[in-house]
Structures are given as structure tokens and as C-alpha cells.
Scaffold this active site. Sequence first.
Site, PDB file in Angstrom:
ATOM      1  N   HIS A  65     -76.456 -74.519  26.022  1.00 44.70           N
ATOM      2  CA  HIS A  65     -75.044 -74.380  25.623  1.00 44.70           C
ATOM      3  C   HIS A  65     -74.465 -75.731  25.185  1.00 44.70           C
ATOM      4  CE1 HIS A  65     -70.714 -73.433  26.911  1.00 44.70           C
ATOM      5  NE2 HIS A  65     -71.005 -72.520  26.007  1.00 44.70           N
TER       6      HIS A  65
ATOM      7  N   GLU B   2     -77.131 -75.875  32.789  1.00 37.65           N
ATOM      8  CA  GLU B   2     -78.505 -75.381  32.964  1.00 37.65           C
ATOM      9  C   GLU B   2     -79.135 -74.890  31.662  1.00 37.65           C
ATOM     10  OE1 GLU B   2     -77.798 -73.674  37.497  1.00 37.65           O
ATOM     11  OE2 GLU B   2     -77.699 -72.335  35.763  1.00 37.65           O
TER      12      GLU B   2
HETATM   13  N1  LIG Z   1     -69.121 -76.026  28.754  1.00 38.37           N
HETATM   14  C1  LIG Z   1     -68.084 -76.681  28.191  1.00 38.37           C
HETATM   15  C2  LIG Z   1     -67.209 -76.010  27.326  1.00 38.37           C
HETATM   16  N2  LIG Z   1     -67.373 -74.702  27.057  1.00 38.37           N
HETATM   17  C3  LIG Z   1     -66.354 -73.859  26.475  1.00 38.37           C
HETATM   18  C4  LIG Z   1     -66.373 -73.844  24.957  1.00 38.37           C
HETATM   19  O1  LIG Z   1     -65.971 -75.109  24.470  1.00 38.37           O
HETATM   20  C5  LIG Z   1     -65.433 -72.802  24.389  1.00 38.37           C
HETATM   21  O2  LIG Z   1     -64.116 -73.050  24.811  1.00 38.37           O
HETATM   22  C6  LIG Z   1     -65.781 -71.372  24.775  1.00 38.37           C
HETATM   23  O3  LIG Z   1     -67.129 -71.092  24.500  1.00 38.37           O
HETATM   24  C7  LIG Z   1     -64.907 -70.376  23.987  1.00 38.37           C
HETATM   25  O4  LIG Z   1     -65.106 -70.491  22.589  1.00 38.37           O
HETATM   26  N3  LIG Z   1     -66.188 -76.692  26.752  1.00 38.37           N
HETATM   27  C8  LIG Z   1     -65.990 -78.020  27.008  1.00 38.37           C
HETATM   28  O5  LIG Z   1     -65.045 -78.626  26.469  1.00 38.37           O
HETATM   29  N4  LIG Z   1     -66.820 -78.670  27.876  1.00 38.37           N
HETATM   30  C9  LIG Z   1     -67.869 -78.036  28.468  1.00 38.37           C
HETATM   31  O6  LIG Z   1     -68.624 -78.694  29.255  1.00 38.37           O
HETATM   32  C1  LIG Z   2     -70.620 -70.314  28.807  1.00 38.65           C
HETATM   33  C2  LIG Z   2     -72.094 -70.392  28.966  1.00 38.65           C
HETATM   34  O1  LIG Z   2     -72.827 -70.011  28.132  1.00 38.65           O
HETATM   35  C3  LIG Z   2     -72.603 -70.982  30.236  1.00 38.65           C
HETATM   36  O2  LIG Z   2     -73.387 -70.040  30.914  1.00 38.65           O
HETATM   37  C4  LIG Z   2     -73.377 -72.236  29.966  1.00 38.65           C
HETATM   38  O3  LIG Z   2     -74.062 -72.646  31.114  1.00 38.65           O
HETATM   39  P1  LIG Z   2     -74.469 -74.140  31.336  1.00 38.65           P
HETATM   40  O4  LIG Z   2     -73.234 -74.993  31.164  1.00 38.65           O
HETATM   41  O5  LIG Z   2     -75.014 -74.205  32.736  1.00 38.65           O
HETATM   42  O6  LIG Z   2     -75.517 -74.511  30.315  1.00 38.65           O
END
Ligand SMILES: Nc1c(NC[C@H](O)[C@H](O)[C@H](O)CO)[nH]c(=O)[nH]c1=O
Ligand SMILES: CC(=O)[C@@H](O)COP(=O)(O)O
Length: 230
Positions: free
Chosen positions: A152, A149
Site C-alpha cells: 500500500h 505490512e
Molecule cells: N496509509 C496511509 C494513508 N492511507 C490513506 C490514503 O491516503 C487514502 O486517504 C485512502 O486510501 C482513501 O483514498 N494515508 C496517509 O497519508 N498515510 C498513510 O500512512
Molecule cells: C488501507 C490498506 O490497504 C491497508 O490494509 C494497508 O495496510 P498496510 O499499511 O499495513 O500496508
Amino acid sequence: MFSGVKGPGGSQKLDGSSLRVAIVHARWNTTLIEPLVAGAISRLKAANVHPENIIVTSVPGSWELPVAVQRLYAGSQIQGSTTGIGGASGDLLGSATDLPSLVVQGGGTGSSGDGLLSAGGGKKKSEGGEKKEGTFDAIIAIGVLIKGETVHFEHIAESVSRGLMRVQLDFGVPVIFGLLTVLNEEQAKKRAGLTEDGHNHGEDWGDAAVEMAVKRKQWGEGAIVTERAA
Ligand SMILES: Nc1c(NC[C@H](O)[C@H](O)[C@H](O)CO)[nH]c(=O)[nH]c1=O
Ligand SMILES: CC(=O)[C@@H](O)COP(=O)(O)O
């Protein structure tokens, strides 16, 4: 499968039996990550990369991939300097005495397949092949980013892409871009080979790792060969 003109074309018939390849994968979206990692491993094995020379390790999410690839590669250079096996690049960072080697046991996939064995010092004979230690010939970074959403997704996609390219050029080692940046789960499933009309992109990443590792070795030895007449 790929439809139309998209895709990498047929894979080249290259011998990966002398290669050591690392796979670093994120654990986010694990059900998609698992087939991608398995696809990459299957193509490495098909090119005769010995299972003991395929090292698999994981990080929490894709954001962590660049530093993991960077440190893992540096660690392998240190390991090469302690064992006297520098690998293809021969560029060593320094020395250490107790760096553990990350070895996948039985060529398994995913985080459960990660095994930590202590460094032995040099090449070891093993059933059906020779275990290598030292510098990686290629590293495959695998992650799945699915747009949510917020913005990010955009931040991670952009930063990780740039980070992986930076590591690749800084170290002069092939870092295979196994990062899916998709808009929804359906797109991800298709690219992980989980739908009827899908294709497992992990297989292409395994092929790319072998090709780039073999060519990098050749170029490093001054072997400049043409693949077709001009
Ligand atoms: N939203 C996704 C993430 N988010 C996590 C970040 O990569 C990271 O591990 C966290 O912010 C801690 O530093 N990771 C993915 O691989 N795929 C996603 O869709
Ligand atoms: C870890 C985040 O910041 C998370 O709220 C991101 O939300 P979204 O994947 O729906 O963009």
C-alpha cells in the site's frame, strides 16, 4: 537537527510579505502532521507572510493530496479572475462568481483551524497586513506515509510524488514536497521534530515555499539575478 552534511543549508533571508501560500495536509497520522504543519506556518510567518495569506486545508489521506492541490490552485486562479487579482502567474483559467475563499483564521494549524469565509472581492485591509485574494504563489502539500505490512505504502508514495510533480509543472507553481515516506514511526517522529535528535522538516518546507515563490515572481518578471560571482 541535521547531522553531517544533510539538509538544505541556511535559509535565505527573503521577504514573503506579498505572498499568498496554501498548505494542504493529509489527516492520516495526525499527531505527526500537526507539528509539521505548525513548523511550516512558523517559517512562513518568520518570512513575513501575513497569517491571513496562509490558507490551510486538509484532505483525508496523502492519496488525495495531488487532486486537492490541483483544484485548490485552479480555484485560486478563478478567484483571482473574479477579484481582478491574478497573483504572480497571471494565468487565469476562467471565471466564476461564487467561489468561497479558504482562509485560516488567526493563522492556526490543522483541520480545526480551517475556516470558510465567503469571497469578498479584492484586497482587504486587516490589522498588521493586507489580505490577498487570488492565485497562490506556492502550495505546500503535507502528508506522512508510514510503511505497513503490504505494498500500500509503495503505491501511494510513488503516485503522490508523481502527482505533485505533475501539478507543479502543469501549472508552473511551486508545489513543495512535504511528504514523509518513512519505514516506521520512529523515523517519522524524528522528522516531525518530536525526538531529541530530530528536526522538524515542516520548517524547511515553509522556507522552501517562500524561496520558490519569491524566485518564481522574479523570474516571471524577467529578473534573472545571480546569487554569487561565477
Ligand atoms: N496509509 C496511509 C494513508 N492511507 C490513506 C490514503 O491516503 C487514502 O486517504 C485512502 O486510501 C482513501 O483514498 N494515508 C496517509 O497519508 N498515510 C498513510 O500512512
Ligand atoms: C488501507 C490498506 O490497504 C491497508 O490494509 C494497508 O495496510 P498496510 O499499511 O499495513 O500496508
